[in-house]
Motif scaffolding. Structure first.
Motif, short mmCIF file in Angstrom:
data_model
loop_
_atom_site.label_atom_id
_atom_site.label_comp_id
_atom_site.label_asym_id
_atom_site.label_seq_id
_atom_site.Cartn_x
_atom_site.Cartn_y
_atom_site.Cartn_z
N HIS A 155 -0.50 -8.50 1.79
CA HIS A 155 -0.21 -7.88 0.48
C HIS A 155 1.27 -7.98 0.19
O HIS A 155 2.10 -7.98 1.05
N VAL A 178 0.83 -1.20 0.00
CA VAL A 178 0.00 0.00 0.00
C VAL A 178 0.87 1.25 0.00
O VAL A 178 0.60 2.20 -0.75
N ILE A 228 -6.47 -2.30 -3.95
CA ILE A 228 -6.15 -3.01 -2.70
C ILE A 228 -7.19 -4.11 -2.44
O ILE A 228 -6.84 -5.23 -2.08
#
Length: 188
Positions: A188, A84, A111
């Motif tokens: 992520h 991010v 995202i």
């Protein structure tokens, strides 16, 4: 871009770490929705769409936290989300609030789409059936969130503008993913 296949193997080895990171991701998603509501309170459709999302994302945090407690895990400290943060480095500067909204919606859609893809991998590849089902439910939910952010953008901007911005962000994400080594302790 598809996730590096090594990620799911690493994540399955680090269940406590991946659940912890997932819990914090859900908190951040709720916080981001609140921030957008505060920043764009005059946009009725946005507020109507994001208000229930805040509740849903916080509910997701609670589900992950419950799963962690069942396993005897602790929450620990929040971690930086390299994915991010690298995306945010590409957010254009000097834009009007209206122009910035398009990019905020695209980043949030990206995202959510990436989370959906990661949840799919976990739902298909984890050994434990209960966790596969757990992550399948999250996958379905995140797919709806990704679409919601795109649909919101299309309410406020011409379809071609949204399409072009989405393509631009997909290219940015490709570069971001090439910078990040697969880690099993991060969602992520």
């Amino acid at each position: 871009m598809p996730t590096d296949p090594r990620w799911v193997d690493l994540a399955s080895i680090s269940l406590e770490e991946i659940l912890t990171d997932h819990a914090f991701c859900e908190q951040k998603a709720a916080t981001q929705a609140i921030t957008l509501i505060q920043r764009y309170a005059d946009k009725k459709e946005l507020v109507n769409a994001l208000a229930p999302l805040v509740t849903e994302e916080w509910g997701h945090f609670r589900l992950v936290w419950d799963e962690m407690k069942k396993r005897g895990y602790t929450l620990g400290k929040q971690r930086k989300d390299e994915y991010v943060n690298l995306l945010l480095e590409h957010e254009p500067k000097g834009l009007s609030p209206e122009e910035r909204l398009l990019h905020k919606l695209m980043i949030n859609a990206l995202i959510e789409a990436r989370s959906c893809e990661r949840f799919r991998l976990l739902s298909e590849n984890l050994e434990e059936e209960g966790l596969r089902k757990f992550y399948y439910k999250f996958m379905v939910s995140e797919a709806g969130h990704y679409r919601m952010f795109i649909d919101l953008a299309e309410q406020y901007f011409p379809a071609e503008t949204v399409h072009n911005a989405w393509q631009q962000w997909l290219q940015i994400e490709e570069g971001v993913l090439k910078q990040i080594k697969p880690r099993g302790d991060r969602m992520h």
